[in-house]
Motif scaffolding. Structure first.
Motif, PDB file in Angstrom:
ATOM      1  N   MET A 265       0.789  -1.226   0.000  1.00 36.16           N
ATOM      2  CA  MET A 265       0.000   0.000   0.000  1.00 36.16           C
ATOM      3  C   MET A 265       0.821   1.276   0.000  1.00 36.16           C
ATOM      4  O   MET A 265       0.265   2.375   0.079  1.00 36.16           O
ATOM      5  CB  MET A 265      -0.964  -0.015   1.189  1.00 36.16           C
ATOM      6  CG  MET A 265      -2.022  -1.084   1.042  1.00 36.16           C
ATOM      7  SD  MET A 265      -3.160  -1.065   2.410  1.00 36.16           S
ATOM      8  CE  MET A 265      -4.145  -2.514   2.009  1.00 36.16           C
ATOM      9  N   ASN A 266       2.139   1.149  -0.110  1.00 33.06           N
ATOM     10  CA  ASN A 266       2.983   2.332  -0.210  1.00 33.06           C
ATOM     11  C   ASN A 266       3.108   2.717  -1.682  1.00 33.06           C
ATOM     12  O   ASN A 266       3.959   2.202  -2.400  1.00 33.06           O
ATOM     13  CB  ASN A 266       4.368   2.049   0.384  1.00 33.06           C
ATOM     14  CG  ASN A 266       4.289   1.782   1.863  1.00 33.06           C
ATOM     15  OD1 ASN A 266       4.271   2.697   2.661  1.00 33.06           O
ATOM     16  ND2 ASN A 266       4.232   0.500   2.226  1.00 33.06           N
ATOM     17  N   ARG A 267       2.268   3.614  -2.154  1.00 31.01           N
ATOM     18  CA  ARG A 267       2.158   3.921  -3.582  1.00 31.01           C
ATOM     19  C   ARG A 267       2.491   5.379  -3.911  1.00 31.01           C
ATOM     20  O   ARG A 267       2.041   5.896  -4.927  1.00 31.01           O
ATOM     21  CB  ARG A 267       0.730   3.624  -4.060  1.00 31.01           C
ATOM     22  CG  ARG A 267       0.284   2.185  -3.922  1.00 31.01           C
ATOM     23  CD  ARG A 267       0.953   1.303  -4.963  1.00 31.01           C
ATOM     24  NE  ARG A 267       1.946   0.435  -4.374  1.00 31.01           N
ATOM     25  CZ  ARG A 267       2.860  -0.220  -5.055  1.00 31.01           C
ATOM     26  NH1 ARG A 267       2.970  -0.081  -6.344  1.00 31.01           N
ATOM     27  NH2 ARG A 267       3.722  -0.998  -4.443  1.00 31.01           N
ATOM     28  N   LEU A 268       3.295   6.034  -3.079  1.00 26.85           N
ATOM     29  CA  LEU A 268       3.590   7.442  -3.327  1.00 26.85           C
ATOM     30  C   LEU A 268       4.344   7.657  -4.627  1.00 26.85           C
ATOM     31  O   LEU A 268       4.154   8.672  -5.305  1.00 26.85           O
ATOM     32  CB  LEU A 268       4.393   8.032  -2.156  1.00 26.85           C
ATOM     33  CG  LEU A 268       3.568   8.497  -0.943  1.00 26.85           C
ATOM     34  CD1 LEU A 268       4.486   9.014   0.152  1.00 26.85           C
ATOM     35  CD2 LEU A 268       2.574   9.573  -1.353  1.00 26.85           C
ATOM     36  N   GLU A 269       5.206   6.714  -4.995  1.00 29.61           N
ATOM     37  CA  GLU A 269       5.916   6.853  -6.268  1.00 29.61           C
ATOM     38  C   GLU A 269       4.924   6.885  -7.430  1.00 29.61           C
ATOM     39  O   GLU A 269       5.061   7.694  -8.362  1.00 29.61           O
ATOM     40  CB  GLU A 269       6.902   5.694  -6.443  1.00 29.61           C
ATOM     41  CG  GLU A 269       8.064   5.733  -5.473  1.00 29.61           C
ATOM     42  CD  GLU A 269       8.849   4.444  -5.450  1.00 29.61           C
ATOM     43  OE1 GLU A 269      10.069   4.494  -5.238  1.00 29.61           O
ATOM     44  OE2 GLU A 269       8.226   3.366  -5.634  1.00 29.61           O
ATOM     45  N   GLN A 270       3.907   6.020  -7.356  1.00 30.87           N
ATOM     46  CA  GLN A 270       2.894   5.981  -8.417  1.00 30.87           C
ATOM     47  C   GLN A 270       2.049   7.257  -8.427  1.00 30.87           C
ATOM     48  O   GLN A 270       1.627   7.721  -9.485  1.00 30.87           O
ATOM     49  CB  GLN A 270       2.009   4.751  -8.256  1.00 30.87           C
ATOM     50  CG  GLN A 270       2.664   3.444  -8.655  1.00 30.87           C
ATOM     51  CD  GLN A 270       3.781   3.026  -7.722  1.00 30.87           C
ATOM     52  OE1 GLN A 270       3.742   3.277  -6.521  1.00 30.87           O
ATOM     53  NE2 GLN A 270       4.801   2.381  -8.276  1.00 30.87           N
ATOM     54  N   VAL A 271       1.804   7.819  -7.261  1.00 25.05           N
ATOM     55  CA  VAL A 271       1.068   9.078  -7.184  1.00 25.05           C
ATOM     56  C   VAL A 271       1.835  10.176  -7.925  1.00 25.05           C
ATOM     57  O   VAL A 271       1.264  10.955  -8.698  1.00 25.05           O
ATOM     58  CB  VAL A 271       0.826   9.488  -5.713  1.00 25.05           C
ATOM     59  CG1 VAL A 271       0.275  10.900  -5.628  1.00 25.05           C
ATOM     60  CG2 VAL A 271      -0.146   8.511  -5.046  1.00 25.05           C
ATOM     61  N   LEU A 272       3.158  10.220  -7.723  1.00 28.60           N
ATOM     62  CA  LEU A 272       3.983  11.222  -8.406  1.00 28.60           C
ATOM     63  C   LEU A 272       4.002  10.984  -9.908  1.00 28.60           C
ATOM     64  O   LEU A 272       3.958  11.936 -10.704  1.00 28.60           O
ATOM     65  CB  LEU A 272       5.402  11.194  -7.841  1.00 28.60           C
ATOM     66  CG  LEU A 272       5.556  11.637  -6.384  1.00 28.60           C
ATOM     67  CD1 LEU A 272       7.009  11.461  -5.935  1.00 28.60           C
ATOM     68  CD2 LEU A 272       5.111  13.079  -6.194  1.00 28.60           C
ATOM     69  N   VAL A 273       4.063   9.718 -10.308  1.00 27.17           N
ATOM     70  CA  VAL A 273       4.049   9.398 -11.741  1.00 27.17           C
ATOM     71  C   VAL A 273       2.733   9.855 -12.369  1.00 27.17           C
ATOM     72  O   VAL A 273       2.716  10.409 -13.476  1.00 27.17           O
ATOM     73  CB  VAL A 273       4.273   7.887 -11.967  1.00 27.17           C
ATOM     74  CG1 VAL A 273       4.038   7.520 -13.431  1.00 27.17           C
ATOM     75  CG2 VAL A 273       5.676   7.481 -11.542  1.00 27.17           C
ATOM     76  N   LYS A 274       1.615   9.609 -11.681  1.00 29.00           N
ATOM     77  CA  LYS A 274       0.315  10.023 -12.208  1.00 29.00           C
ATOM     78  C   LYS A 274       0.236  11.546 -12.375  1.00 29.00           C
ATOM     79  O   LYS A 274      -0.388  12.047 -13.320  1.00 29.00           O
ATOM     80  CB  LYS A 274      -0.812   9.536 -11.297  1.00 29.00           C
ATOM     81  CG  LYS A 274      -1.103   8.049 -11.401  1.00 29.00           C
ATOM     82  CD  LYS A 274      -1.649   7.678 -12.785  1.00 29.00           C
ATOM     83  CE  LYS A 274      -2.141   6.239 -12.814  1.00 29.00           C
ATOM     84  NZ  LYS A 274      -2.615   5.849 -14.165  1.00 29.00           N
ATOM     85  N   HIS A 275       0.872  12.299 -11.483  1.00 33.48           N
ATOM     86  CA  HIS A 275       0.917  13.746 -11.639  1.00 33.48           C
ATOM     87  C   HIS A 275       1.636  14.114 -12.936  1.00 33.48           C
ATOM     88  O   HIS A 275       1.199  15.006 -13.680  1.00 33.48           O
ATOM     89  CB  HIS A 275       1.631  14.394 -10.450  1.00 33.48           C
ATOM     90  CG  HIS A 275       0.752  14.606  -9.251  1.00 33.48           C
ATOM     91  ND1 HIS A 275      -0.347  15.440  -9.271  1.00 33.48           N
ATOM     92  CD2 HIS A 275       0.814  14.108  -7.992  1.00 33.48           C
ATOM     93  CE1 HIS A 275      -0.927  15.451  -8.081  1.00 33.48           C
ATOM     94  NE2 HIS A 275      -0.243  14.633  -7.287  1.00 33.48           N
ATOM     95  N   GLU A 276       2.743  13.431 -13.211  1.00 29.15           N
ATOM     96  CA  GLU A 276       3.478  13.696 -14.459  1.00 29.15           C
ATOM     97  C   GLU A 276       2.615  13.402 -15.682  1.00 29.15           C
ATOM     98  O   GLU A 276       2.607  14.164 -16.661  1.00 29.15           O
ATOM     99  CB  GLU A 276       4.739  12.845 -14.516  1.00 29.15           C
ATOM    100  CG  GLU A 276       5.828  13.223 -13.534  1.00 29.15           C
ATOM    101  CD  GLU A 276       7.121  12.500 -13.840  1.00 29.15           C
ATOM    102  OE1 GLU A 276       7.587  12.559 -14.992  1.00 29.15           O
ATOM    103  OE2 GLU A 276       7.665  11.842 -12.922  1.00 29.15           O
ATOM    104  N   ILE A 277       1.899  12.276 -15.646  1.00 27.76           N
ATOM    105  CA  ILE A 277       1.049  11.882 -16.779  1.00 27.76           C
ATOM    106  C   ILE A 277      -0.038  12.923 -17.015  1.00 27.76           C
ATOM    107  O   ILE A 277      -0.296  13.337 -18.154  1.00 27.76           O
ATOM    108  CB  ILE A 277       0.427  10.501 -16.519  1.00 27.76           C
ATOM    109  CG1 ILE A 277       1.517   9.428 -16.458  1.00 27.76           C
ATOM    110  CG2 ILE A 277      -0.592  10.154 -17.596  1.00 27.76           C
ATOM    111  CD1 ILE A 277       1.041   8.103 -15.906  1.00 27.76           C
ATOM    112  N   ASP A 278      -0.687  13.351 -15.937  1.00 25.43           N
ATOM    113  CA  ASP A 278      -1.764  14.341 -16.059  1.00 25.43           C
ATOM    114  C   ASP A 278      -1.235  15.666 -16.606  1.00 25.43           C
ATOM    115  O   ASP A 278      -1.885  16.301 -17.457  1.00 25.43           O
ATOM    116  CB  ASP A 278      -2.439  14.558 -14.707  1.00 25.43           C
ATOM    117  CG  ASP A 278      -3.253  13.360 -14.256  1.00 25.43           C
ATOM    118  OD1 ASP A 278      -3.554  12.505 -15.110  1.00 25.43           O
ATOM    119  OD2 ASP A 278      -3.580  13.270 -13.056  1.00 25.43           O
TER     120      ASP A 278
END
Length: 283
Positions: free
Chosen positions: A148-161
């Motif tokens: 459940m540690n998904r902060l890296e994915q959260v940052l990646v999603k910001h880049e995609i958006d």
């Protein structure tokens, strides 16, 4: 292990809430059948063991089946015959501090969510990717685990958006290609399929494992290893995979220097992967 009704509020002492102490999976339920169910259960068991969390896989399987049956009986909307079931397993409840108490038991929450219908068009048209600047940290003990540690994915999603693309290729701190933001990667080159090894980071998706098993069982050419972006640059076809999108073709990749590489979207290569996945789902 205890099953918690989805409507129950999450306690402020829940370890998943405080520390990301837990694992999860997202299952595509189609016509009231959980697809790739055994793969999901196997991964949950593996991932829970990896973070030293005890779960009862048989009780979990029964709870999921009961949830799906109940949902089917109470739902009158035909569109809900295809939906997403999230299985969330927390490390339990405890007071302040990282250590789990000896009497802490895993807490399971099941919830349903709409199927992302835009995937249907994207599977035909293909998706456009960027190369994320965010890098995945190397941690072999957690490599492959959907924790459940998904902060890296959260940052990646910001880049995609911000880039207004569909998804991203994500590398580790050694510049090895690992995965997409929420899926795994396969690419075709030199008459064989390749996929990153995930030895240091990344999530071992159920579709990834399914395709690896299928290809190797049929003695097909597949190589699992470490690859940088130059390998994708020279690929004939690239796909990203997960339990909801299945096998999603990539039509183009914007490299870090902003050059664009195009790939095959409709090909017998990609169709063959989709057929392999469909055969497993049918069993």
């Amino acid at each position: 292990m205890r099953i918690i009704p989805s409507a129950t509020p999450i306690s402020s002492s829940d370890r998943a809430f405080n520390y990301g102490d837990g694992v999860f999976t997202t299952i595509l339920v189609h016509n009231h059948k959980p697809e790739l169910f055994l793969y999901h259960l196997s991964r949950l068991e593996h991932d829970a063991t990896a973070i030293k969390l005890k779960i009862d896989t048989f009780a979990l399987e029964s709870a999921i089946n009961q949830y799906i049956d109940t949902f089917a009986k109470t739902s009158s909307n035909a569109a809900l015959s295809k939906y997403v079931l999230k299985v969330h397993i927390s490390g339990g409840q405890a007071g302040r501090g990282y250590a789990r108490s000896s009497d802490s038991e895993a807490l399971v929450r099941l919830s349903n969510h709409p199927y992302p219908a835009h995937y249907d068009a994207m599977v035909t048209e293909g998706v456009s990717l960027i190369c994320a600047q965010t890098r995945l940290a190397i941690q072999p003990m957690l490599a492959g685990v959907k924790h459940m540690n998904r902060l890296e994915q959260v940052l990646v999603k910001h880049e995609i958006d911000e880039a207004k693309f569909d998804d991203a290729i994500v590398c580790d701190t050694y510049d090895n290609v690992v995965e997409a933001s929420a899926g795994n990667i396969f690419f075709y080159s030199n008459d064989r399929w390749y996929t990153p090894s995930l030895k240091g980071s990344g999530v071992n998706g159920v579709v990834r494992q399914c395709l690896i098993d299928s290809l190797l069982n049929d003695n097909q050419e597949l190589q699992v290893g470490e690859y940088d972006l130059s390998h994708l640059h020279n690929a004939r076809a690239v796909v990203i995979t997960n339990a909801l999108m299945g096998v999603m073709p990539v039509k183009q990749l914007r490299m870090p220097d902003f050059s664009v590489v195009n790939f095959e979207v409709q090909s017998c290569l990609i169709d063959a992967l989709k057929t392999r996945l469909a055969k497993v789902k049918a069993t």
